[in-house]
Design a protein around this motif. Structure first.
Motif, PDB file in Angstrom:
ATOM      1  N   VAL A   1       0.842  -1.198   0.000  1.00  0.00           N
ATOM      2  CA  VAL A   1       0.000   0.000   0.000  1.00  0.00           C
ATOM      3  C   VAL A   1       0.878   1.250   0.000  1.00  0.00           C
ATOM      4  O   VAL A   1       0.623   2.196  -0.738  1.00  0.00           O
ATOM      5  CB  VAL A   1      -0.955   0.001   1.210  1.00  0.00           C
ATOM      6  N   THR A   2       1.916   1.251   0.827  1.00  0.00           N
ATOM      7  CA  THR A   2       2.829   2.391   0.895  1.00  0.00           C
ATOM      8  C   THR A   2       3.469   2.657  -0.465  1.00  0.00           C
ATOM      9  O   THR A   2       3.541   3.800  -0.912  1.00  0.00           O
ATOM     10  CB  THR A   2       3.919   2.143   1.961  1.00  0.00           C
ATOM     11  N   ALA A   3       3.911   1.592  -1.133  1.00  0.00           N
ATOM     12  CA  ALA A   3       4.531   1.741  -2.451  1.00  0.00           C
ATOM     13  C   ALA A   3       3.516   2.282  -3.466  1.00  0.00           C
ATOM     14  O   ALA A   3       3.848   3.143  -4.286  1.00  0.00           O
ATOM     15  CB  ALA A   3       5.094   0.403  -2.922  1.00  0.00           C
ATOM     16  N   ALA A   4       2.276   1.791  -3.398  1.00  0.00           N
ATOM     17  CA  ALA A   4       1.246   2.262  -4.334  1.00  0.00           C
ATOM     18  C   ALA A   4       0.931   3.739  -4.097  1.00  0.00           C
ATOM     19  O   ALA A   4       0.795   4.514  -5.055  1.00  0.00           O
ATOM     20  CB  ALA A   4      -0.022   1.419  -4.189  1.00  0.00           C
ATOM     21  N   LEU A   5       0.827   4.151  -2.833  1.00  0.00           N
ATOM     22  CA  LEU A   5       0.554   5.558  -2.533  1.00  0.00           C
ATOM     23  C   LEU A   5       1.705   6.447  -2.984  1.00  0.00           C
ATOM     24  O   LEU A   5       1.482   7.539  -3.520  1.00  0.00           O
ATOM     25  CB  LEU A   5       0.301   5.737  -1.035  1.00  0.00           C
ATOM     26  N   GLU A   6       2.930   5.995  -2.775  1.00  0.00           N
ATOM     27  CA  GLU A   6       4.092   6.772  -3.211  1.00  0.00           C
ATOM     28  C   GLU A   6       4.110   6.914  -4.732  1.00  0.00           C
ATOM     29  O   GLU A   6       4.410   7.984  -5.265  1.00  0.00           O
ATOM     30  CB  GLU A   6       5.386   6.122  -2.716  1.00  0.00           C
ATOM     31  N   LYS A   7       3.771   5.838  -5.420  1.00  0.00           N
ATOM     32  CA  LYS A   7       3.717   5.871  -6.889  1.00  0.00           C
ATOM     33  C   LYS A   7       2.680   6.891  -7.359  1.00  0.00           C
ATOM     34  O   LYS A   7       2.940   7.680  -8.274  1.00  0.00           O
ATOM     35  CB  LYS A   7       3.380   4.478  -7.430  1.00  0.00           C
ATOM     36  N   LEU A   8       1.515   6.893  -6.715  1.00  0.00           N
ATOM     37  CA  LEU A   8       0.469   7.847  -7.083  1.00  0.00           C
ATOM     38  C   LEU A   8       0.898   9.284  -6.787  1.00  0.00           C
ATOM     39  O   LEU A   8       0.624  10.191  -7.577  1.00  0.00           O
ATOM     40  CB  LEU A   8      -0.831   7.522  -6.345  1.00  0.00           C
ATOM     41  N   ARG A   9       1.593   9.495  -5.653  1.00  0.00           N
ATOM     42  CA  ARG A   9       2.081  10.840  -5.327  1.00  0.00           C
ATOM     43  C   ARG A   9       3.068  11.326  -6.385  1.00  0.00           C
ATOM     44  O   ARG A   9       3.031  12.478  -6.800  1.00  0.00           O
ATOM     45  CB  ARG A   9       2.765  10.845  -3.965  1.00  0.00           C
ATOM     46  N   GLU A  10       3.969  10.456  -6.795  1.00  0.00           N
ATOM     47  CA  GLU A  10       4.963  10.824  -7.808  1.00  0.00           C
ATOM     48  C   GLU A  10       4.293  11.134  -9.144  1.00  0.00           C
ATOM     49  O   GLU A  10       4.664  12.090  -9.823  1.00  0.00           O
ATOM     50  CB  GLU A  10       6.009   9.715  -7.972  1.00  0.00           C
ATOM     51  N   GLN A  11       3.291  10.330  -9.519  1.00  0.00           N
ATOM     52  CA  GLN A  11       2.570  10.593 -10.769  1.00  0.00           C
ATOM     53  C   GLN A  11       1.851  11.928 -10.694  1.00  0.00           C
ATOM     54  O   GLN A  11       1.877  12.712 -11.635  1.00  0.00           O
ATOM     55  CB  GLN A  11       1.563   9.473 -11.047  1.00  0.00           C
ATOM     56  N   ARG A  12       1.215  12.181  -9.563  1.00  0.00           N
ATOM     57  CA  ARG A  12       0.486  13.437  -9.408  1.00  0.00           C
ATOM     58  C   ARG A  12       1.451  14.621  -9.426  1.00  0.00           C
ATOM     59  O   ARG A  12       1.173  15.668  -9.999  1.00  0.00           O
ATOM     60  CB  ARG A  12      -0.287  13.417  -8.095  1.00  0.00           C
ATOM     61  N   LYS A  13       2.596  14.445  -8.785  1.00  0.00           N
ATOM     62  CA  LYS A  13       3.607  15.505  -8.750  1.00  0.00           C
ATOM     63  C   LYS A  13       4.113  15.809 -10.159  1.00  0.00           C
ATOM     64  O   LYS A  13       4.315  16.968 -10.525  1.00  0.00           O
ATOM     65  CB  LYS A  13       4.769  15.051  -7.860  1.00  0.00           C
ATOM     66  N   ALA A  14       4.302  14.771 -10.969  1.00  0.00           N
ATOM     67  CA  ALA A  14       4.782  14.957 -12.335  1.00  0.00           C
ATOM     68  C   ALA A  14       3.739  15.648 -13.210  1.00  0.00           C
ATOM     69  O   ALA A  14       4.086  16.352 -14.159  1.00  0.00           O
ATOM     70  CB  ALA A  14       5.164  13.611 -12.941  1.00  0.00           C
ATOM     71  N   ASP A  15       2.463  15.460 -12.878  1.00  0.00           N
ATOM     72  CA  ASP A  15       1.381  16.061 -13.666  1.00  0.00           C
ATOM     73  C   ASP A  15       1.187  17.544 -13.353  1.00  0.00           C
ATOM     74  O   ASP A  15       0.587  18.263 -14.138  1.00  0.00           O
ATOM     75  CB  ASP A  15       0.058  15.329 -13.412  1.00  0.00           C
ATOM     76  N   ARG A  16       1.679  17.989 -12.199  1.00  0.00           N
ATOM     77  CA  ARG A  16       1.500  19.391 -11.820  1.00  0.00           C
ATOM     78  C   ARG A  16       2.506  20.271 -12.547  1.00  0.00           C
ATOM     79  O   ARG A  16       3.682  19.939 -12.627  1.00  0.00           O
ATOM     80  CB  ARG A  16       1.710  19.565 -10.322  1.00  0.00           C
ATOM     81  N   PRO A  17       2.054  21.402 -13.039  1.00  0.00           N
ATOM     82  CA  PRO A  17       3.003  22.318 -13.679  1.00  0.00           C
ATOM     83  C   PRO A  17       3.929  22.933 -12.631  1.00  0.00           C
ATOM     84  O   PRO A  17       3.548  23.098 -11.473  1.00  0.00           O
ATOM     85  CB  PRO A  17       2.108  23.388 -14.309  1.00  0.00           C
ATOM     86  N   GLU A  18       5.139  23.244 -13.049  1.00  0.00           N
ATOM     87  CA  GLU A  18       6.092  23.860 -12.146  1.00  0.00           C
ATOM     88  C   GLU A  18       5.668  25.297 -11.891  1.00  0.00           C
ATOM     89  O   GLU A  18       5.266  26.021 -12.804  1.00  0.00           O
ATOM     90  CB  GLU A  18       7.487  23.837 -12.759  1.00  0.00           C
ATOM     91  N   ARG A  19       5.783  25.720 -10.647  1.00  0.00           N
ATOM     92  CA  ARG A  19       5.402  27.088 -10.293  1.00  0.00           C
ATOM     93  C   ARG A  19       6.487  28.047 -10.749  1.00  0.00           C
ATOM     94  O   ARG A  19       7.674  27.773 -10.608  1.00  0.00           O
ATOM     95  CB  ARG A  19       5.238  27.223  -8.788  1.00  0.00           C
TER      96      ARG A  19
END
Length: 152
Positions: free
Chosen positions: A77-95
């Motif tokens: 579960v921890t690995a899956a949540l981390e993977k989702l966080r990284e994907q979401r982070k990559a989808d966000r535009p840089e400020r």
């Protein structure tokens, strides 16, 4: 008998709604805890470390509870949540940087002065206020800027 069937349908519907609610709330909570804590203007590095530790503890507790509920290992579960966080982070535009935001503001103010919507004195006052962090938002100390939150 139809009355009994209605109660059963109602209970099944409520159970399904509860499961759906948990299914929606769990990732939302995980993503909401994803943001890095913003240190306050008066905080020390110890407080920042404490907040990061508290956040890590909450995330570990959440992953453990979710793993128990799903019947899977916590590390999965921890690995899956981390993977989702990284994907979401990559989808966000840089400020944009503070300098870029201030340059864009200056351009807009210069155009407003040129168009006669503001006087140069008003534009200068706005620039000075922005540099002092009067306005809330990233880049200023007004609310969520790098200097932290004011009034807290």
């Amino acid at each position: 008998m139809s009355r009994t069937m209605s109660k059963k349908h109602l209970l099944v519907g409520l159970a399904a709604a509860g499961v759906l609610g948990v299914g929606i709330a769990a990732p939302t909570v995980a993503f909401a805890e994803d943001g890095t804590p913003t240190p306050s203007a008066s905080s020390s590095s110890d407080q920042g470390a404490d907040r990061q530790q508290q956040r890590a503890d909450r995330q570990a507790d959440f992953a453990a509870a979710l793993a128990k509920e799903l019947g899977v290992p916590t590390d999965k579960v921890t690995a899956a949540l981390e993977k989702l966080r990284e994907q979401r982070k990559a989808d966000r535009p840089e400020r944009p940087s503070t300098e870029d935001r201030q340059a864009a503001l200056k351009e807009r103010l210069d155009q407003a002065v040129k168009d006669g919507k503001l006087t140069q004195e008003q534009a200068d006052a706005i620039t000075k206020a922005a540099e002092a962090g009067v306005f809330p938002g990233p880049g200023g100390r007004g609310h969520h800027g790098p200097e932290g939150r004011t009034g807290n």
